[in-house]
Each structure stands twice: as C-alpha cells, then as structure tokens.
Design an enzyme around this catalytic site. Structure first.
Site, short mmCIF file in Angstrom:
data_model
loop_
_atom_site.label_atom_id
_atom_site.label_comp_id
_atom_site.label_asym_id
_atom_site.label_seq_id
_atom_site.Cartn_x
_atom_site.Cartn_y
_atom_site.Cartn_z
N GLU A 201 41.53 46.10 34.42
CA GLU A 201 41.15 47.43 34.86
C GLU A 201 42.32 48.42 34.99
O GLU A 201 42.56 48.98 36.06
CB GLU A 201 40.39 47.36 36.19
CG GLU A 201 39.14 46.52 36.12
CD GLU A 201 38.30 46.54 37.39
OE1 GLU A 201 37.10 46.26 37.31
OE2 GLU A 201 38.86 46.83 38.46
N TYR A 279 29.40 48.56 37.63
CA TYR A 279 29.13 48.40 39.06
C TYR A 279 28.48 49.67 39.61
O TYR A 279 29.12 50.44 40.33
CB TYR A 279 30.44 48.12 39.83
CG TYR A 279 31.09 46.79 39.52
CD1 TYR A 279 30.61 45.62 40.09
CD2 TYR A 279 32.19 46.72 38.67
CE1 TYR A 279 31.20 44.40 39.83
CE2 TYR A 279 32.80 45.50 38.41
CZ TYR A 279 32.30 44.36 38.98
OH TYR A 279 32.90 43.14 38.72
N GLU A 319 32.78 42.66 33.00
CA GLU A 319 32.42 42.49 34.41
C GLU A 319 31.16 43.30 34.68
O GLU A 319 31.06 44.46 34.28
CB GLU A 319 33.52 43.00 35.36
CG GLU A 319 34.75 42.14 35.50
CD GLU A 319 35.68 42.65 36.60
OE1 GLU A 319 35.17 43.25 37.59
OE2 GLU A 319 36.90 42.45 36.48
#
Length: 463
Positions: A201, A279, A319
């Site tokens: 990230e 997310y 992710e």
C-alpha cells in the site's frame, strides 16, 4: 531466548522432511499474456487469502504446525494464492535487524512457508516492505539513514533518497537470491512464488500528484527484474487515482489524494499486473450501506475497465475485507460483502475480463486470538464464509486451463455483441449486461455435468 522442547524439535524436523520430500506440488511459473495469467499458455485464476503472519509464526519451530494447518485448510477450500510478508524491518522480531543484517531463524521461517505453500499447491505473492510503520516499513528505513548521519525530514524520503533506496535494493537482492534451506531452491528460481510486491500500500503525503511514487516504482521494478527475470512484479497499490493520464480521481474515497496514480504507475516498465484493495466500510467510515455498496461496484468496475483499456494487464484484488463487529447481523453483512466481491471477480473472469482473482484479509487458524483484527476469517469456525469462499474457488477453478487466444476471441465477440445490443432498446441492453455472467456460469456447470456423465458411461462400458 528459550530453548525449544525436544518434542517440538522432533515435530519440526518431521515437518521439514515432509516439505523437502514433497516438492512444489507440480506448480509452474506463472506468466502474463495480455490481461490473463497463464501457465504453459493456459489460463489460471486465483482465489486467495492474506496471512501476513506466516513467516513470523514459522520462525518458531514449535508453532509451525499452525502454518501447516492454515495451508491445509486453505487448500481444502480450493484457495491457490497466499499473500504474505517477506520483510520485517527492525523491531522486536526482525528479518532485517539493521541494513544488511538478517536474522537466520526468521529467514528459515520464510523458507518453511515457501516450502509448505508449494507442498499444498498454493502460490505466494511476497511483499518486500511496508508503507506503514507495522513491521518497520519505510519509517524504519528512514530511521536507519538518520542513525547513519543523513538528515531526512519525513518517512516519505524513503522514495527519493539515494542511501535509503540503496538499503531497499540490498534487501531485494538478499531475499531474491536466498537459497531455501528446506528445498535447496533459490527464491528467484522457485515456481511456488507468483511474484514480488514492491511495497504494501504505497502512499506519499509529500507528493499528492503521485510523481514521487511513480519514479520510485520506475526504478525499483526494473531492478527486481534485473535479479529475477522469471517472476512477476507488481507495485502493491490500493488503486487510488492521482494526477496522471487517464486517472479518475473522483472515484477515490471522499475524493482524497493518496500520492499514487493507478493507471500511470501500473504502466511502468517491469510491472506485470495491477492490484487494488477494497475496504468500503473503512474508507467510507460512517457512510450509509447503500453508498458503500455503490462504491464497491464502481471501484471494481472502473479498475477492471482501466486495466483492460489502458494497461492490458491482469488485475487482482489483493486485499478485501469488511470489519466484523459482534453480532449475527453484522456477520450476515460481511457474508453479503464477500459474495458481492467474489461475484464481481467471477463475472470478469468468466467473460474473459482482466479482473482474474483476489485475496481476502485475513485467514487465521483457530486459537490465534492475539492476531484477530476484526477482519479475520477462521474457516473451521465460520461455516457460511467458508462455503462462500469454497464455492467461488471451485467456480474459478473450472475456468482454469483455457486457451488464452480463445478467451480473447470470446471477449472480443462479447464486446461486439454488447455494442450491438447497446444500440437497440434499453431493455435489451439491461439484459445483456446483467445476464451474461450468469449464462456463462450455467454453461460452465452444464459442460462440467456433461463431462461427468460422459466419464460415468465410459467407465461403465469398460467394466
């Protein structure tokens, strides 16, 4: 340091023997052909998980059984990709205690992880450092440079300081040329490794335009390739857009800049495939469920579109997760989130699109309570999530082994049909966009059933 008990040592030696004798379960090096991952010219799709803790746990011989159990459970649910750390910079349990100084016990833990992954037929995506301070990361690299007398202002100096870049390159070389003490195979020659992720990230507050991270990736990706020309390389991006060409900044959570360019950075020489993270509840904290759902759909669709139009490279959701509060209702929401993400991946993969796999955050083994973070999935204890993940793995596995040229032809034909339908009624256009993945899924299942019936009659006739 406490000495391991004799029974722990015996168990460890047995596991090492099994790993060394079993080999890499027939895994072959993965290549990229356009927007597809291929093995021997045939497509391969990835249903995966994150387990950053694998090396840390495996560094203790008494705990290696947890690593074996995690891989066994993952393989039992059809998972074929694990993303994990190949770094731990400084701190209490370092792989790299100081620039160029490595802890052999930790390295042997990573050796064991790679051997076990291969034994279970699971590819590894190995990350080489962290944007954040967990397990050291760029902040630790900058701290090392300061200790050596260099005057650096912020952790973002990691990206543009010669001495720090030298530390990082040394780490890259050390890891890639490591000879596994379990298998005897150098990491850069091991087909168990899918590829290298430059950083987890990467973000850069010092340069919101993304130019600083861009320059770093343009330097580091070719450097990795200069040492290991066989394995794939990716930057490790979350998917945030910036100021580069074809960027879509309005899609970023709250429209915020993060110092990266999704399109331009993934076009850099040496970068083989693109990544995004997902997310919605974390990035849009406090937003209504409908807004988070709309973000999820736009995020996956826009990046798949850009990966096809501007990158011509595969895309992985490396992710994705939804925070699990206490209560059945929230678990139901989490399961719905899993289904939506996995359906998006399958819809793209089944139609020959560039979104060809993902990895949920994070897999834990029962009893690993200290590593719970609210996003964990413990397969033996979470039957609904395990079923959703297992079904998705089987669906993707049915797509493996296709001729990549045939996939491309079908993709072109489907796009032409969509263009034709789009010029007709809105009702027809709606049916085309929503029903194609479902129809393909039914076709795949019909073919699978037909093959099973044919095999059954063939077996009966031979008796």
């Amino acid at each position: 340091m406490a000495r391991p008990r004799p029974e722990a040592l015996a168990a460890s030696f047995l596991l090492l023997f099994l790993a060394a004798s079993a080999g890499a379960a027939g895994l072959e090096l993965v290549r990229v052909d356009g927007t597809q991952f291929v093995v021997g010219g045939k497509t391969v799709y990835f249903s995966g998980f994150n387990a950053y803790w694998l090396m840390l746990v495996a560094s203790d011989p008494a705990r290696r059984g947890q690593v074996v159990a995690a891989f066994r459970q993952a393989a039992g649910h059809g998972l074929n990709l694990a993303r994990t750390w190949a770094f731990s910079d400084g701190g209490d349990a370092p792989l790299q205690a100081a620039p160029g100084v490595y802890d052999e016990a930790m390295f042997q833990g990573l050796d064991f992880v790679i051997a076990e992954a291969g034994r279970h037929g699971i590819y590894l995506l190995l990350c080489l450092t962290n944007n954040f301070h967990d397990f050291g990361g760029k902040r630790q690299y900058v701290a090392w440079a300061r200790e050596a007398g260099h005057h650096l202002a912020t952790a973002d100096d990691f990206f543009n300081t010669t001495v720090v870049k030298g530390y990082y390159k040394n780490h890259v070389k050390t890891v890639l040329t490591r000879v596994n003490t379990v298998t005897g195979v150098a990491y850069r020659d091991d087909p168990t490794i899918l590829g290298w992720e430059l950083m987890n990230e990467p973000r850069c507050d010092a340069d919101p335009t993304g130019a600083m991270v861009q320059a770093w990736v343009e330097e580091m990706a070719p450097y990795v390739k200069s040492i290991d020309g066989d394995h794939l390389v990716t930057a490790g991006l979350e998917g945030f857009y910036g100021d580069g060409t074809h960027e879509r900044k309005d899609l970023n959570p709250w429209g915020i800049y993060y110092g990266t360019n999704f399109v331009d950075t993934h076009r850099a020489a040496g970068v083989d495939f693109a990544t995004i993270h997902l997310y919605p509840d974390l990035w849009l904290w406090g937003a209504a469920a409908a807004e988070q759902l709309a973000f999820l759909r736009n995020w996956t669709r826009s990046h798949a579109r850009d990966a096809e139009l501007y990158l011509a490279k595969p895309l992985l959701v490396t992710e994705y997760g939804k925070f699990l509060w206490d209560g059945v209702a929230n678990r139901t929401q989490r399961d719905r989130f899993l289904g939506l993400v996995l359906d998006s991946i399958y819809a793209s993969a089944a139609s020959g699109g560039p979104l060809v796999g993902g990895a949920f955050w994070q897999l834990l083994d029962p009893g690993m309570d200290t590593l719970r973070d609210g996003y964990e999935i413990i397969l033996p204890e979470d039957q609904r999530a395990a079923t959703i993940i297992g079904n998705h793995s089987r669906q993707l596995a049915e797509l493996n082994g296709q001729d990549v040229e045939a996939v491309r032809r079908r993709r072109r034909q489907r796009r032409r049909r969509n263009v034709h339908v789009g010029s007709s009624s809105g009702r027809s256009r709606s049916r085309s966009s929503s029903d194609t993945p479902r129809l393909h899924m039914l076709l795949v299942r019909f073919i699978s059933l037909f093959r099973s019936i044919t095999s059954l009659f063939s077996s009966a006739s031979s008796v």
